[in-house]
Design a protein around this motif. Structure first.
Motif, short mmCIF file in Angstrom:
data_model
loop_
_atom_site.label_atom_id
_atom_site.label_comp_id
_atom_site.label_asym_id
_atom_site.label_seq_id
_atom_site.Cartn_x
_atom_site.Cartn_y
_atom_site.Cartn_z
N VAL A 1 -5.68 -25.94 -138.43
CA VAL A 1 -6.72 -25.27 -137.65
C VAL A 1 -7.91 -26.22 -137.70
N LEU A 2 -8.31 -26.71 -136.53
CA LEU A 2 -9.34 -27.73 -136.46
C LEU A 2 -10.71 -27.12 -136.23
N SER A 3 -11.73 -27.82 -136.71
CA SER A 3 -13.10 -27.40 -136.47
C SER A 3 -13.32 -27.34 -134.96
N GLY A 4 -13.87 -26.27 -134.48
CA GLY A 4 -14.12 -26.12 -133.05
C GLY A 4 -12.93 -25.57 -132.27
N ASP A 5 -11.83 -25.23 -132.96
CA ASP A 5 -10.68 -24.65 -132.26
C ASP A 5 -11.08 -23.36 -131.56
N THR A 6 -10.50 -23.18 -130.40
CA THR A 6 -10.64 -21.92 -129.66
C THR A 6 -9.27 -21.25 -129.67
N LEU A 7 -9.23 -20.05 -129.18
CA LEU A 7 -7.95 -19.36 -129.05
C LEU A 7 -6.95 -20.24 -128.30
N ASP A 8 -7.39 -20.82 -127.18
CA ASP A 8 -6.48 -21.62 -126.35
C ASP A 8 -6.01 -22.89 -127.02
N THR A 9 -6.89 -23.59 -127.74
CA THR A 9 -6.47 -24.85 -128.37
C THR A 9 -5.53 -24.59 -129.54
N LEU A 10 -5.82 -23.56 -130.34
CA LEU A 10 -4.93 -23.23 -131.45
C LEU A 10 -3.58 -22.73 -130.93
N LYS A 11 -3.62 -21.88 -129.93
CA LYS A 11 -2.39 -21.35 -129.34
C LYS A 11 -1.51 -22.49 -128.82
N ALA A 12 -2.10 -23.45 -128.13
CA ALA A 12 -1.33 -24.58 -127.58
C ALA A 12 -0.69 -25.40 -128.70
N ARG A 13 -1.43 -25.60 -129.80
CA ARG A 13 -0.89 -26.38 -130.92
C ARG A 13 0.29 -25.65 -131.57
N VAL A 14 0.17 -24.34 -131.72
CA VAL A 14 1.27 -23.56 -132.30
C VAL A 14 2.47 -23.54 -131.35
N GLN A 15 2.22 -23.29 -130.08
CA GLN A 15 3.32 -23.24 -129.12
C GLN A 15 4.07 -24.56 -129.04
#
Length: 193
Positions: free
Chosen positions: A161-175
């Motif tokens: 989980v990166l500093s500045g992550d948003t719902l969309d950026t975290l979701k994309a990384r998990v997907q």
């Protein structure tokens, strides 16, 4: 192994596994898909891909026991021996779980047991991870049991989980890790047969 899928929306795990079957990466045969959503892209895709496909929902079968029986009968008649939940947004009934005991897998977009359980699905999971301040997230493939997200873990992939992550950026990384994680977990099931 003969795979049956349950999906409510896009069915990305189903698509990934069917492609792996067709290239020989996964020694299995995809046979059927059930969706509770008549407008599910996964339902249309499954039909185009040559899988038996059915829309089975509480709108069509308001009695939960009847719906459970219809889903079980459809998947058993299709020849499925292993079920993959591919974004299926409904709880499975006792008949399905009994007919496929130890052969139902689900992918959850967090590192279970954190951020799992009733009410934690889809974007809600990523929101929960971000709100918690966790340093990592990921995806978990687990066997499905009667409890929500409580079955034994088969495999996990971790992402930061990166500093500045948003719902969309975290979701994309998990997907981005989910498809291969599900493939590894299902390949593991084929080796235990």
């Amino acid at each position: 192994m003969k795979l049956g899928f349950l999906a409510s929306h896009g069915g990305s795990a189903a698509r990934h596994l069917v492609a792996a079957c067709r290239t020989g990466t996964l020694d299995a045969v995809p046979v059927a898909l059930v969706s509770n959503n008549s407008r599910s892209p996964a339902l249309a895709w499954a039909r185009e891909a040559g899988l038996l496909a059915a829309h089975l929902s509480s709108a069509k079968f308001p009695d939960p026991d009847d719906l459970d029986d219809q889903i079980t009968r459809f998947l058993v008649d299709a020849g499925a021996d292993t079920l993959v939940l591919s974004g299926y947004m409904r709880e499975l009934g006792p008949r399905v779980l009994s007919a496929f005991t130890g052969r139902v897998v689900n992918i959850h977009p967090s590192l279970l047991p954190r951020h799992g359980g009733r009410g934690l699905y889809g974007d809600r999971v990523h929101e929960s991870v971000l709100a918690s301040g966790d340093a990592e997230s990921g995806a978990t493939v687990h066997l499905v049991t009667a409890g929500i997200d409580e079955g034994p873990v088969l495999a996990q992939s971790r992402v930061p989980v990166l500093s500045g992550d948003t719902l969309d950026t975290l979701k994309a990384r998990v997907q981005a890790v989910e498809g291969d994680l599900m493939l590894r977990a299902v390949q593991g099931l084929t080796r235990t047969e």
